[in-house]
Design an enzyme around this catalytic site. Structure first.
Site, PDB file in Angstrom:
ATOM      1  N   HIS A 265      -7.781 -22.735   9.795  1.00 23.49           N
ATOM      2  CA  HIS A 265      -6.985 -23.818  10.386  1.00 23.49           C
ATOM      3  C   HIS A 265      -5.757 -23.216  11.064  1.00 23.49           C
ATOM      4  O   HIS A 265      -5.215 -22.205  10.622  1.00 23.49           O
ATOM      5  CB  HIS A 265      -6.554 -24.814   9.304  1.00 23.49           C
TER       6      HIS A 265
ATOM      7  N   HIS B  14       0.075 -30.049  14.222  1.00 23.67           N
ATOM      8  CA  HIS B  14      -1.347 -29.665  14.257  1.00 23.67           C
ATOM      9  C   HIS B  14      -2.222 -30.908  14.338  1.00 23.67           C
ATOM     10  O   HIS B  14      -1.759 -32.038  14.169  1.00 23.67           O
ATOM     11  CB  HIS B  14      -1.702 -28.848  13.009  1.00 23.67           C
TER      12      HIS B  14
ATOM     13  N   CYS C  44      -8.229 -28.524  15.567  1.00 23.62           N
ATOM     14  CA  CYS C  44      -6.998 -27.745  15.415  1.00 23.62           C
ATOM     15  C   CYS C  44      -6.849 -26.669  16.481  1.00 23.62           C
ATOM     16  O   CYS C  44      -5.796 -26.543  17.129  1.00 23.62           O
ATOM     17  CB  CYS C  44      -6.921 -27.145  14.011  1.00 23.62           C
TER      18      CYS C  44
END
Length: 237
Positions: A183, A195, A129
């Site tokens: 994240h 993402h 990520c």
């Protein structure tokens, strides 16, 4: 039988009536010719209009599709299911984004479908990520972000943003590993973000209104380069 010619220029019986009929017939023929001529003159123009109109109607969708690169990315790869038409979404996204943010978002779209890989920072390696956000920012707007998601969230070079004030190009953070800022993704507009999700997944678009993401939203950050400024004022370096 004998006809009698009367003095003073008389005529045969019924000759006057015959002349009147011939005159009436001549008038009718003239009217018919005028009507036919007018029809032949107008027909090509009407036919041309009927041919041009469908051609123009058929060409309009092609122009709309060619002007929307975001719609091509999403529709070709089957992303953003069950949403309003992608063309409308792309137009709304571009309307809200600055030129730089729009470039960043479109750059991120180029990586749709690239596989997740822990520690990955390129298309060839794959992305995790924070490797994804770091790569996009560096290569689209020249901003080098810290490597890890929590470091990006705590960076003094980024501006905190409320969820109600999100704009395309903002970083959005989530708690997915039972600790804050575990994240990160990039907001692209219309309550959606792009993402690199997890092992076995690939870069994709998600809807932030889904309960999973709503419950885990930790905050957002904006790069100074994305903040609108009056002409002549440069972003801080």
């Amino acid at each position: 039988m004998r006809f009698e010619i009367r003095p003073g220029g008389g005529s045969f019986p019924g000759l006057c009536a015959l002349k009147q009929r011939l005159a009436s017939l001549t008038t009718v023929v003239a009217l018919v010719l005028v009507s036919v001529t007018a029809s032949l003159t107008m027909a090509p123009a009407s036919h041309a209009q009927s041919v041009v109109a469908p051609a123009q109607a058929a060409s309009a969708p092609a122009r709309t599709e060619s002007e929307d690169p975001v719609s091509r990315f999403l529709s070709d790869r089957g992303l953003l299911p069950n949403t309003r038409p992608v063309v409308d979404f792309a137009q709304q996204m571009r309307g809200k984004a600055s030129d730089m943010a729009s470039e960043l978002v479109l750059s991120a779209m180029n990586f749709l479908g690239v596989p997740y890989r822990r520690g990955g920072q390129s298309r060839e390696q794959g992305f995790d990520c924070s490797g994804f956000t770091r790569h996009v920012f560096e290569n689209s707007v020249g901003l080098i972000l810290p490597r890890r998601a929590i470091e990006q969230a705590n960076s003094p070079d980024l501006i905190p943003v409320q969820q109600s004030e999100l704009k395309p190009g903002d970083l959005v953070f989530f708690n997915t590993l039972r600790h804050t800022f575990s994240h990160v993704g990039i907001y692209i507009g219309d309550n959606k973000f792009i993402h690199s999700p997890r092992a076995g997944g690939a870069v994709r678009v998600e809807d932030m209104r889904i309960s999973y993401w709503q419950q885990r939203f930790d905050g957002a950050r904006r790069a100074p380069a994305m903040v609108a400024r009056p002409p002549g004022i440069e972003a801080p370096k």
